[in-house]
Design an enzyme around this catalytic site. Structure first.
Site, short mmCIF file in Angstrom:
data_model
loop_
_atom_site.label_atom_id
_atom_site.label_comp_id
_atom_site.label_asym_id
_atom_site.label_seq_id
_atom_site.Cartn_x
_atom_site.Cartn_y
_atom_site.Cartn_z
N GLU A 26 1.64 5.75 0.70
CA GLU A 26 1.16 6.33 1.96
C GLU A 26 0.42 7.61 1.59
OE1 GLU A 26 1.41 4.96 4.86
OE2 GLU A 26 2.90 3.41 4.50
N CYS A 40 -1.29 13.99 7.45
CA CYS A 40 -2.17 12.95 6.90
C CYS A 40 -3.03 12.28 7.96
CB CYS A 40 -1.32 11.90 6.20
SG CYS A 40 -0.02 11.22 7.26
N LYS A 60 -8.15 1.38 1.94
CA LYS A 60 -9.00 2.13 1.01
C LYS A 60 -8.16 3.22 0.30
CE LYS A 60 -12.56 2.47 4.19
NZ LYS A 60 -13.90 2.92 4.59
N LYS A 69 13.17 11.70 -4.70
CA LYS A 69 12.73 13.02 -5.13
C LYS A 69 11.88 13.66 -4.04
CE LYS A 69 9.20 14.66 -7.23
NZ LYS A 69 9.09 15.92 -6.47
N GLU A 87 -10.43 15.45 1.97
CA GLU A 87 -9.28 15.89 2.76
C GLU A 87 -9.05 17.38 2.50
OE1 GLU A 87 -5.28 14.51 1.64
OE2 GLU A 87 -4.88 14.10 3.74
P1 NAD Z 1 1.47 15.62 -3.61
O1 NAD Z 1 0.82 14.34 -4.00
O2 NAD Z 1 1.03 16.86 -4.27
O3 NAD Z 1 3.05 15.52 -3.83
C1 NAD Z 1 3.79 14.47 -3.26
C2 NAD Z 1 5.01 14.21 -4.13
O4 NAD Z 1 4.58 13.69 -5.38
C3 NAD Z 1 5.83 15.46 -4.46
O5 NAD Z 1 7.20 15.12 -4.40
C4 NAD Z 1 5.39 15.78 -5.88
O6 NAD Z 1 6.34 16.51 -6.62
C5 NAD Z 1 5.20 14.40 -6.45
N1 NAD Z 1 4.34 14.30 -7.62
C6 NAD Z 1 3.36 15.15 -8.03
N2 NAD Z 1 2.78 14.68 -9.16
C7 NAD Z 1 3.39 13.51 -9.47
C8 NAD Z 1 3.23 12.53 -10.50
N3 NAD Z 1 2.31 12.68 -11.47
N4 NAD Z 1 4.02 11.42 -10.48
C9 NAD Z 1 4.94 11.25 -9.51
N5 NAD Z 1 5.15 12.14 -8.51
C10 NAD Z 1 4.39 13.27 -8.48
O7 NAD Z 1 1.30 15.72 -2.01
P2 NAD Z 1 1.79 16.89 -1.03
O8 NAD Z 1 0.91 18.08 -1.19
O9 NAD Z 1 3.25 17.07 -1.10
O10 NAD Z 1 1.49 16.22 0.40
C11 NAD Z 1 0.24 16.24 0.99
C12 NAD Z 1 -0.46 14.92 0.80
O11 NAD Z 1 0.37 13.86 1.29
C13 NAD Z 1 -1.75 14.83 1.62
O12 NAD Z 1 -2.73 14.17 0.87
C14 NAD Z 1 -1.32 14.00 2.83
O13 NAD Z 1 -2.39 13.35 3.46
C15 NAD Z 1 -0.35 13.05 2.21
N6 NAD Z 1 0.58 12.50 3.21
C16 NAD Z 1 0.44 11.19 3.59
C17 NAD Z 1 1.27 10.65 4.57
C18 NAD Z 1 1.12 9.21 5.02
O14 NAD Z 1 2.02 8.70 5.67
N7 NAD Z 1 0.02 8.54 4.72
C19 NAD Z 1 2.26 11.44 5.15
C20 NAD Z 1 2.39 12.78 4.74
C21 NAD Z 1 1.54 13.29 3.76
#
Ligand code: NAD
Length: 503
Positions: free
Chosen positions: A270, A306, A475, A196, A406
């Site tokens: 992640e 991130c 963490k 997804k 963040e």
């Molecule tokens: P988000 O958590 O809002 O969404 C990520 C995904 O989760 C989307 O597909 C969303 O539809 C889904 N989602 C939302 N609520 C959910 C739930 N209750 N259950 C299951 N899935 C759900 O994040 P975002 O705004 O898309 O991305 C930004 C975040 O991602 C930042 O915090 C960033 O640091 C992190 N990020 C981390 C990495 C890494 O490798 N560590 C890489 C890219 C982004």
């Protein structure tokens, strides 16, 4: 400022032949689900296309297909050579489509086209990722063990077996890279997948899914569902799912972790970061360090990455020089049409996130940090999009919210230090532990500080994620590692077979 033309984005949509999105389940593109939602372009806030909210019914159908393909299909048991022969043409197909994938990614999230084409989140890197994991297929080995006692003729060996049905959930910011980081190793290990993408960025992933749909993968091995949090939750809590591989925000990651226990789902998370880069007075060139760190916050995805070090810990003796060069770097920033090769930086992904970023600028001022530049919104041609001018805060204390939370926008916080030990203490005083940076020419110091930093990875005088090396967080930044052999471990279970040769 590059001129912002709404027409350039709409023209790109038409040129690329973008159509409303469908679900891909059990080897077929399907309509259905529980309604549709619009994908809005953040540079202009206009609708690009619509996608299906798969909801519980769409997720049920996709998980059932993946379940069948795993439990009854040939994929998990296929000989290494055969599985490899199916993945290798996918590598070539992604390479061949890299320009189109780049344009779709820019149409998804406003990433400037030069980064989308040539950067570390491009279609080329996604193809590299598939190439890397296709190469692992015939090298996923187990172990044999020397006999522990001489009293039995039992011999022990282990196999690495696929986990089962993987739910892969990706964020909006690097859709192409995160797709490849999950799908390529999961398939290489013999799992089946329901993916997804973010509801904010589905176009480039639909193209990648189409490449997989045209491959020789058996039906049900790869499935695509689209939708927002409700669809994500239906997928991540589904009893038919054996493993969740999630990249996204810590809040959602924590939620997934708390609901994954019902059938003991395996997890890779992640998540976000508040990474620190330490700039020592013996750095080769303060200008280079300042430009790198300000550039990571002000160009590319405008700090919406991130691993970006959003806390610059700078030795007090070079603080003024650092701020001077950071200001120089920001003068080269060009906001505007993401399809113009001169544009350097992306808009903020949504109006909601724009309000959040502007809110943090106010919080920083209110907390007593000094805003040296930026943090305001450009007007004129850019007034309709989610644009923010890159901001630099100095006199930041590590206890301030702008240093602890963040922000996910173009904001760099500078925190001064006097001694190396203070810098390490401040860097580690964080709820997060994703990445870290060190700028020094002293190799002994580099090694000492890298070992002392409580993060999943550390870059000394530079940082870049590669397909063959692991990355991930500790963490609140997550659980598990993605990259190289570490991912093979994340997508397999170890089975021990005991062989009695006296029977
Ligand atoms: P988000 O958590 O809002 O969404 C990520 C995904 O989760 C989307 O597909 C969303 O539809 C889904 N989602 C939302 N609520 C959910 C739930 N209750 N259950 C299951 N899935 C759900 O994040 P975002 O705004 O898309 O991305 C930004 C975040 O991602 C930042 O915090 C960033 O640091 C992190 N990020 C981390 C990495 C890494 O490798 N560590 C890489 C890219 C982004």
């Amino acid at each position: 400022m590059a001129r912002m033309e709404t027409s350039s984005i709409i023209a790109a949509r038409d040129r690329l032949g973008v159509r409303p999105g469908l679900l891909y389940i059990d080897g077929a593109w399907l309509d259905g689900g529980e309604g549709r939602y619009d994908q809005i372009h953040p540079a202009i806030n206009e609708v690009v296309t619509s996608f299906i909210e798969a909801g519980r019914s769409g997720v049920d159908a996709a998980v059932a297909a993946a379940r069948r393909a795993f439990d009854a299909g040939p994929w998990p048991h296929m000989a290494a050579r055969e599985r490899k022969r199916i993945l290798q043409p996918i590598v070539e197909a992604i390479y061949a489509a890299e320009d189109e994938i780049a344009e779709l990614q820019t149409l998804d999230n406003g990433m400037p086209i030069t980064f989308s084409k040539g950067g570390r989140v491009s279609g080329r890197v996604a193809a590299d990722m598939f190439d890397h994991y296709a190469g692992w297929i015939d090298k996923i080995t187990g172990e044999t063990f020397p006999q522990y006692t001489g009293t039995t003729n039992l011999h022990y060996l282990t196999f690495r077996e696929p986990i089962g049905v993987v739910a892969a959930i990706t964020p909006w910011n690097g859709p192409v890279l995160t797709f490849a980081m999950k799908v390529a190793p999961a398939l290489a290990c013999g799992n089946t997948i329901v993916l997804k993408p973010s509801e904010l960025a589905g176009l480039a992933i639909a193209k990648l899914a189409d490449i997989l749909a045209r491959s020789d993968l058996p039906p049900g091995v790869f499935n695509l569902v689209t939708g927002g949090p409700a669809t994500g939750e239906a997928l991540s809590t589904h009893p038919g799912v054996d493993k969740v591989s999630f990249t996204g925000s810590p809040l959602v990651g924590e939620k997934i972790m708390s609901t994954a226990g019902s059938n003991m789902k395996r997890l890779t998370l992640e998540l976000g970061g508040k990474s620190a880069a330490l700039v020592f007075p013996d750095t080769r060139d303060v200008r280079v360090a300042a430009r790198n760190l300000m550039g990571l916050c002000s160009t590319f995805l405008s700090g919406q990455v991130c691993s970006t070090p959003t806390r610059a810990l700078v030795h007090r003796s070079i603080l003024d020089e650092f701020v001077h060069h950071a200001a120089e770097q920001v003068r080269e920033v060009r906001l505007g049409d993401p399809f113009d090769p001169a544009t350097t930086s992306a808009p903020i992904i949504s109006k909601r996130q724009l309000e959040r970023v502007l809110g943090y600028i106010d919080i920083g001022r209110w907390e007593g940090a000094r805003l040296v530049f930026g943090g305001d919104r450009p007007g004129g041609d850019l007034a309709d999009g989610n644009w923010v001018n890159p901001a630099l805060f100095v006199d930041v204390d590590n206890n301030m919210r702008i240093a602890r939370e963040e922000i996910f926008g173009p904001v760099l916080c500078v925190i001064p230090f006097e001694e190396e030990a203070d810098a390490i203490r401040i860097a580690n005083d964080s709820d997060y532990g994703l990445s870290g940076g060190i700028y020094t020419t002293d190799l002994t110091r580099a090694f000492r500080v890298a070992k002392a930093m409580r993060t999943g990875s550390v870059g000394v005088n530079g940082y870049s994620v590669m397909p063959n090396s692991p990355a991930g967080g500790i963490k609140r930044s997550g659980l598990g590692r993605e990259g190289g052999w570490a991912t093979i471990e994340e997508f397999t279970e170890v089975k021990t077979v005991m062989l009695n040769l006296d029977a």
